[in-house]
Motif scaffolding. Sequence first.
Motif, short mmCIF file in Angstrom:
data_model
loop_
_atom_site.label_atom_id
_atom_site.label_comp_id
_atom_site.label_asym_id
_atom_site.label_seq_id
_atom_site.Cartn_x
_atom_site.Cartn_y
_atom_site.Cartn_z
N ALA A 248 -0.30 -39.29 -14.89
CA ALA A 248 -0.84 -40.21 -13.90
C ALA A 248 -2.25 -40.68 -14.26
N GLN A 249 -3.07 -39.80 -14.83
CA GLN A 249 -4.44 -40.19 -15.18
C GLN A 249 -4.44 -41.37 -16.15
N LYS A 250 -3.54 -41.37 -17.11
CA LYS A 250 -3.53 -42.40 -18.16
C LYS A 250 -2.84 -43.69 -17.71
N ALA A 251 -2.24 -43.70 -16.52
CA ALA A 251 -1.57 -44.89 -15.98
C ALA A 251 -0.63 -45.53 -17.00
N PRO A 252 0.34 -44.79 -17.52
CA PRO A 252 1.21 -45.35 -18.57
C PRO A 252 2.07 -46.51 -18.08
N LEU A 253 2.37 -46.57 -16.78
CA LEU A 253 3.16 -47.69 -16.28
C LEU A 253 2.37 -49.00 -16.34
N ASP A 254 1.05 -48.91 -16.24
CA ASP A 254 0.23 -50.11 -16.43
C ASP A 254 0.31 -50.60 -17.86
N PHE A 255 0.43 -49.65 -18.82
CA PHE A 255 0.61 -50.06 -20.22
C PHE A 255 1.92 -50.82 -20.37
N VAL A 256 2.99 -50.35 -19.72
CA VAL A 256 4.28 -51.03 -19.82
C VAL A 256 4.20 -52.42 -19.21
N ARG A 257 3.58 -52.53 -18.05
CA ARG A 257 3.45 -53.85 -17.41
C ARG A 257 2.62 -54.79 -18.27
N MET A 258 1.54 -54.27 -18.85
CA MET A 258 0.75 -55.08 -19.78
C MET A 258 1.60 -55.51 -20.95
N ALA A 259 2.38 -54.60 -21.51
CA ALA A 259 3.21 -54.92 -22.67
C ALA A 259 4.21 -56.03 -22.34
N ALA A 260 4.82 -55.97 -21.15
CA ALA A 260 5.78 -57.00 -20.76
C ALA A 260 5.12 -58.36 -20.66
N THR A 261 3.93 -58.41 -20.10
CA THR A 261 3.21 -59.68 -19.97
C THR A 261 2.81 -60.23 -21.33
N VAL A 262 2.30 -59.36 -22.20
CA VAL A 262 1.87 -59.81 -23.54
C VAL A 262 3.08 -60.28 -24.34
N HIS A 263 4.16 -59.52 -24.29
CA HIS A 263 5.34 -59.88 -25.09
C HIS A 263 5.93 -61.22 -24.66
#
Length: 440
Positions: A248-263
């Motif tokens: 939870a500290q690293k907010a990995p789901l935010d990384f996934v959402r960022m990845a979807a937007t960038v891709h």
Amino acid sequence: MSNRALAPAAGRPDSTAPGWPAPPPRVCLADRLPSQPALPQIKVLHVITRLQGGAGGNTLLSAAGMDPGQYEVWIVGGPGGELWDRARAAGVRTVELPEFRHVLTPKDVLVLWRLVRLIRRERFTIVHTHSAKGGFLGRLAAWLCRTPVVVHTFHGLSFHDRMPRARHLMYRLLERATRRCAHRFLAVAPLVARQVVEEHLALPGSVLVVPSAVELERVPGESDPAAPHTLGAPPGVALIGTVGRIDAQKAPLDFVRMAATVHARYPDTVFVMIGDGPLEEDVRRLAAELGVEVTLTGHRPDAAELVAALDIFVITSLYEGLGRALTEALAAARPVVATAVNGVPDLVEHGATGLLAEPDDPEGLALAVGWLLDHPGEAAAMGRQGRERVLSAFAPEVMCASLDACYRSLLGLPGTWSAQPVTPDEHRTTSADPARAYTA
């Protein structure tokens, strides 16, 4: 304590404090002189809840990097993790307490008793504490034993707005209750030091900033050509990734959402997360829902080397003292995008060594990543400047020299001994068995 207990060990200071004369040079080579008697070392005990992660790595380097001719260094903490074996291989004395756990439990009373027994038996000159519970129990034990010098390092704050209110109040209370049990406080970044004072966890003027070192020799300055393929990146695409525990500290789901937007905007991109943790399945599920492929490598002992293969390094943490993986990414000259939390803005200067975004803002992270993709020349320049900054200030010998100066100042000793850097995997020669583990 006798004056002899504070006498400098073998080896002479290379600078002196005002009021104490500089030593004259030897009249002949040391090998022509009779052997010098062994002088007492300064005994230091590091107390940490878990010898893992960034704080664990910092503690290991702090212990293993001190000059063994001057210091006898111990570490005590909870069991688990590969760093204990590395500490013993480096000649550090170790004590693992099975009852020492991350969360508060009634067994903490037993941990406190065992710490007190260890400190009284070994008569440490310095107790240096780390982490939340390790800091509280270690400082309290040192105070009960009237240890001459107590130092505490803040690797970050032990409480934050995202934890349950009762736990938040409890950790804040414990930190404040033991602030007068330490003679000096260290912080891994200037903003962390400021937060510590603002939260009344340390008295004004009692906090020093000592950058948390990384093992620079393990971080390549350029990528292995085969590394991108190892991480699942075909030729001709941008590899965007992160390193850290998937929690939870690293907010990995935010990384996934960022990845979807960038891709969606830059199809020639691939994404990788190096690490493991309890939210792995959540990451896979969200990535499938958003239609973006994110490779999860699991735990990789060569993570520092793999970072050099990334075109852009991203951290999405909700709170972070400084970020060991972030420091290693900068050391590898990677362009970085990071959330502006705690001490991170001290390391990532926006527009100079990377770009910052708000936490909990995947769209902002995606915009920053897109800017770096659109401006490769500026991105590379940021990476170079980040590497230069880390190489100049985050070497283990620099950190250990700062610790040495702190310890010596508190003990009233003049000067600063020459740093004798030792990497955790090197074997040190000491008067005791370096592979021996001790019990409390």
